[in-house]
Each structure stands twice: as C-alpha cells, then as structure tokens.
Scaffold this motif. Sequence first.
Motif, short mmCIF file in Angstrom:
data_model
loop_
_atom_site.label_atom_id
_atom_site.label_comp_id
_atom_site.label_asym_id
_atom_site.label_seq_id
_atom_site.Cartn_x
_atom_site.Cartn_y
_atom_site.Cartn_z
N ILE A 102 38.87 48.49 36.98
CA ILE A 102 38.83 47.17 37.61
C ILE A 102 39.77 46.20 36.91
O ILE A 102 40.16 46.38 35.76
CB ILE A 102 37.39 46.60 37.61
CG1 ILE A 102 36.87 46.43 36.18
CG2 ILE A 102 36.47 47.50 38.42
CD1 ILE A 102 35.46 45.85 36.10
N GLU A 105 39.99 40.17 35.82
CA GLU A 105 39.10 39.17 36.41
C GLU A 105 37.72 39.76 36.67
O GLU A 105 36.69 39.14 36.39
CB GLU A 105 39.70 38.64 37.71
CG GLU A 105 38.82 37.62 38.43
CD GLU A 105 39.34 37.25 39.80
OE1 GLU A 105 38.73 36.39 40.45
OE2 GLU A 105 40.37 37.82 40.22
N LEU A 106 37.69 41.00 37.20
CA LEU A 106 36.40 41.64 37.49
C LEU A 106 35.70 42.08 36.21
O LEU A 106 34.46 42.12 36.16
CB LEU A 106 36.61 42.84 38.42
CG LEU A 106 37.14 42.51 39.83
CD1 LEU A 106 37.17 43.77 40.68
CD2 LEU A 106 36.29 41.43 40.50
N GLN A 107 36.46 42.42 35.18
CA GLN A 107 35.84 42.77 33.90
C GLN A 107 35.01 41.60 33.37
O GLN A 107 33.89 41.77 32.90
CB GLN A 107 36.91 43.16 32.89
CG GLN A 107 37.60 44.48 33.20
CD GLN A 107 38.73 44.78 32.24
OE1 GLN A 107 38.64 44.47 31.05
NE2 GLN A 107 39.80 45.39 32.72
N LEU A 109 33.81 39.22 35.21
CA LEU A 109 32.73 38.98 36.16
C LEU A 109 31.54 39.90 35.92
O LEU A 109 30.38 39.53 36.14
CB LEU A 109 33.26 39.15 37.58
CG LEU A 109 32.34 38.79 38.74
CD1 LEU A 109 32.05 37.29 38.74
CD2 LEU A 109 32.96 39.20 40.07
N ASN A 110 31.81 41.11 35.43
CA ASN A 110 30.76 42.11 35.28
C ASN A 110 30.17 42.19 33.88
O ASN A 110 29.43 43.12 33.57
CB ASN A 110 31.31 43.49 35.66
CG ASN A 110 31.42 43.69 37.16
OD1 ASN A 110 30.47 44.09 37.81
ND2 ASN A 110 32.58 43.40 37.72
N VAL A 164 34.82 48.15 48.32
CA VAL A 164 35.71 47.62 47.30
C VAL A 164 37.13 47.59 47.86
O VAL A 164 37.42 48.23 48.87
CB VAL A 164 35.69 48.46 45.99
CG1 VAL A 164 34.35 48.38 45.31
CG2 VAL A 164 36.09 49.91 46.29
N THR A 177 40.33 45.50 42.89
CA THR A 177 40.48 44.04 42.80
C THR A 177 39.34 43.29 43.46
O THR A 177 39.30 42.06 43.39
CB THR A 177 41.81 43.62 43.46
OG1 THR A 177 41.81 44.06 44.84
CG2 THR A 177 43.00 44.23 42.74
N LYS A 178 38.43 43.99 44.10
CA LYS A 178 37.26 43.35 44.70
C LYS A 178 36.02 44.06 44.20
O LYS A 178 35.92 45.29 44.27
CB LYS A 178 37.34 43.42 46.23
CG LYS A 178 36.11 42.87 46.93
CD LYS A 178 36.20 43.10 48.44
CE LYS A 178 34.93 42.69 49.15
NZ LYS A 178 34.99 42.96 50.60
N ASN A 179 35.07 43.31 43.72
CA ASN A 179 33.86 43.89 43.14
C ASN A 179 33.03 44.60 44.21
O ASN A 179 33.08 44.24 45.40
CB ASN A 179 33.01 42.78 42.50
CG ASN A 179 32.32 43.26 41.25
OD1 ASN A 179 32.97 43.80 40.36
ND2 ASN A 179 31.01 43.07 41.17
N THR A 181 30.74 45.29 46.87
CA THR A 181 30.09 44.30 47.73
C THR A 181 29.21 45.01 48.74
O THR A 181 29.64 45.97 49.39
CB THR A 181 31.15 43.45 48.46
OG1 THR A 181 31.98 42.82 47.48
CG2 THR A 181 30.50 42.40 49.34
#
Length: 298
Positions: A102, A105-107, A109-110, A164, A177-179, A181
Amino acid sequence: MKLKKIKRERKHKKIPVMKIGTHKKTVAILWVMLLCSTGFGIYKNFTAIDTHTIHEKEIIEQRVVDTNSIECFVKDFAKVYYTWNNTKESIDTRTVFISKYISKELQALNTDTVRMDIPTCSAVNDVQIWSVKDNGNDFEVIYSVTQTITEGEQSTVLTSSFNVTVHLDSYNNMVITKNPTICSLPEKSDFEPKIKESDSTIDAERTLEITEFLETFFKLYPTITETEITYYVRNNALYPINNDSYVFAGLEKPVLQLTDEQIKAYVTVKYLDTRTKATQISQFSLTLEKGENWVIVD
C-alpha cells in the motif's frame, strides 16, 4: 408633279437600322471580364498542383491487459491484511508486510486498525477475485475474503467483500492506492431460461431412432477410443474423455427440434461416478444428421 416628287422621295429613302448594345460600356466591361476569367483559367490549368483528398480513418485499438499479476498482488495483500494475532510482535510484522503493498498515505491510515487490546485473532482461509476493472493505469479490484475469527474459545468463519484500487506504473510495478472498502458481490439472478420443447413435426419412429442412437453413444462415450468415435461423430464435435470412472445410468427424454434437415438435440445424460459414488448429470446440445446412420456433426 408635287405628288410624284413625294413618291420618289419615299422610294429612295433608306430604312433606318437600330444598333443595339454593341457600343454600350456595360457590354465592353462584360467582354473584359470574360477575357480575364478565360485567361485566369488557362493560367491555373498550367500552374495547378495536384491535390489528393486524404480521408483520415481513426483506428481504435483495444488494450488487452493481463490481469493475472494484479490478481496475485491483491490476493497476497489480502492474506497479510486480514491475518493477525493480538500480540505486539504479530502486529509489527503485519505492519511491515502490508507496507509492501500500500501507498505511504494508506500506511499512515492503517496504523491503528489492529491493536494489542483487541480480543480477536484472524486467519485467512480463502481470497477470491471477482472482477478487475481497467481504468487506464488504475485497476479497481473487487474481492472476497473468508477468514476465521477466534475470540477466546470461540471461532467464527465469515466472508466479506471489498474493493481496492491498484496503480500500475510504466515498469509494471504495483501499489494499492485505495484502502479496502466494503462493497457488495453479485447475487443469484432471477433469470430462468425458456423451457425447450420437442418439435411436433418429428414423428415417433424418428424420435425412437434418435433416442436409441444417443443411448448407444453415451454408454460408450466415457471410454470410447479415437477410432470408435468417428463412427458416431463428425467435425470433432466431441472428443474422447478416456475416463472409465463414469458408468452410464440413463438418458432423460431428449428434446428434438428440426432445423434445415438437421436435428437439434438437447440431451441430459446421467452417469454414476464410481469415485465419489454420486450421480453426475451432463447436458449436451448436439446437432444430428442422418446418412447411412445417425451422426453427431456439431
């Protein structure tokens, strides 16, 4: 005398002629324009450059992308993302592993999605890819994951679906690039195919002939050889399967339809699978022709 003189004058008097237009300025101007246009036409004829009309044809090439690598990438990610134990070591290992899939940015976020204070552990049983949608260099992937959630002494198996976005760069490297969902998966359709019915123009004698031919063929079909099948099949409509595990158990009444001197046969065949001991039901859509004997041609 006077009268005679008048008559002679009338006799010798010239009849006046009216001249129309030749001396007018407008006619002269028209002649000049005509000469000029003629001269210009001759000049263009000698100096003209050949021109060709070019018809541009727009050719749209459909891009074919092998999505196997993208599917594998998402599967590997899901196996890591949905696996954890509520220990610091396990959580740290999971964080390192998912960072390989990922974006930064997602790192961020998670960071707290799985913590040491949660009471559950998770193990992934299966990941299935349902669709991959090509949006240029970005691919939307819908997948489902089946995991076993353990809390204390209790374990629960659940299946969830997510999507994703995977970015593919010019070097064929990938990053999510998208978590994950939540999303829905396709469900069973209400569609029911139209029930096929036999053609009433096919008489009972021909129906019996065809049924007997089909029963004979499908009894032999599981073990039929390449040489034997040529007596029943043309145009490679069917190939030998070389499997003696299937034992012929019966033939449902075939649906027969007449089409251009050929018979379209919809056949349901029952076999007993000696390995599983279950009944295997196969459905065939065949085209038959009558020569010396009946033969399957398609």
